[in-house]
Write a protein that holds these residues in place. Structure first.
Motif, short mmCIF file in Angstrom:
data_model
loop_
_atom_site.label_atom_id
_atom_site.label_comp_id
_atom_site.label_asym_id
_atom_site.label_seq_id
_atom_site.Cartn_x
_atom_site.Cartn_y
_atom_site.Cartn_z
N PHE A 19 -2.19 -9.55 11.46
CA PHE A 19 -1.62 -8.26 11.07
C PHE A 19 -2.70 -7.18 10.95
N SER A 20 -2.24 -5.96 10.97
CA SER A 20 -3.13 -4.80 10.95
C SER A 20 -3.92 -4.67 9.64
N ASP A 21 -3.52 -5.38 8.60
CA ASP A 21 -4.25 -5.32 7.32
C ASP A 21 -5.30 -6.42 7.21
N ARG A 22 -5.63 -7.05 8.36
CA ARG A 22 -6.64 -8.11 8.45
C ARG A 22 -6.21 -9.41 7.77
N THR A 23 -4.91 -9.64 7.74
CA THR A 23 -4.39 -10.92 7.26
C THR A 23 -3.77 -11.64 8.45
N TYR A 24 -3.55 -12.93 8.28
CA TYR A 24 -2.86 -13.70 9.32
C TYR A 24 -2.11 -14.85 8.65
N GLY A 25 -1.15 -15.37 9.38
CA GLY A 25 -0.39 -16.50 8.87
C GLY A 25 0.39 -17.16 9.98
N LEU A 67 11.57 -8.82 15.94
CA LEU A 67 11.39 -9.17 14.54
C LEU A 67 10.40 -8.21 13.89
N SER A 68 10.80 -7.68 12.76
CA SER A 68 10.03 -6.68 12.04
C SER A 68 8.73 -7.27 11.49
N PRO A 69 7.60 -6.64 11.81
CA PRO A 69 6.33 -7.13 11.28
C PRO A 69 6.27 -7.05 9.76
N GLY A 70 6.87 -6.03 9.19
CA GLY A 70 6.87 -5.89 7.74
C GLY A 70 7.62 -7.01 7.05
N ASN A 71 8.76 -7.40 7.60
CA ASN A 71 9.55 -8.49 7.01
C ASN A 71 8.84 -9.83 7.16
N ILE A 72 8.24 -10.07 8.32
CA ILE A 72 7.50 -11.31 8.52
C ILE A 72 6.32 -11.38 7.56
N HIS A 73 5.58 -10.29 7.44
CA HIS A 73 4.42 -10.22 6.54
C HIS A 73 4.86 -10.50 5.10
N ARG A 77 3.74 -13.68 2.80
CA ARG A 77 3.07 -13.41 1.51
C ARG A 77 3.81 -14.13 0.38
N GLN A 78 5.14 -14.03 0.35
CA GLN A 78 5.93 -14.67 -0.70
C GLN A 78 5.79 -16.19 -0.68
N GLN A 79 5.58 -16.75 0.52
CA GLN A 79 5.43 -18.20 0.66
C GLN A 79 3.98 -18.65 0.45
N GLY A 80 3.09 -17.70 0.22
CA GLY A 80 1.68 -18.02 0.02
C GLY A 80 0.99 -18.46 1.30
N LEU A 81 1.48 -17.98 2.44
CA LEU A 81 0.96 -18.40 3.73
C LEU A 81 0.07 -17.37 4.42
N LEU A 82 -0.20 -16.26 3.76
CA LEU A 82 -1.09 -15.25 4.35
C LEU A 82 -2.52 -15.55 3.96
#
Length: 89
Positions: A19-25, A67-73, A77-82
């Protein structure tokens, strides 16, 4: 606004997304496929599934599924996978 900047197929229905915020999952689309909607049905074919592409920061397939990048992100995040990427300066 969060965008997907890179996507890589991993296995089964899992795609690693950066993702553009330097996170990945690692995003597992199996729950989406389990819903059985007409739009996601083509993704059950492994070859078709791997034909995803990015358009304007969203995860897409040629049948119009986007698929919306915001919803996936948010889900990752909620699943602790980022995870945060560590890039040298």
């Amino acid at each position: 606004m969060i965008k997907i900047v890179k996507a890589e197929y991993l296995q089964a229905y899992v795609i690693r997304l950066w993702f553009s915020d330097r996170t990945y999952g690692d995003y597992d689309l199996q729950p989406l496929l389990d819903r059985g909607s007409e739009l996601v049905a083509p993704l059950r074919d492994a070859a078709y599934f791997r034909q995803f592409f990015l358009e304007l920061g969203a995860l897409c397939w040629k049948n119009g599924l986007e698929l919306s990048p915001g919803n996936i992100h948010r889900k990752l995040r909620q699943q602790g996978l980022l995870q945060t990427t560590h890039q040298a300066a």
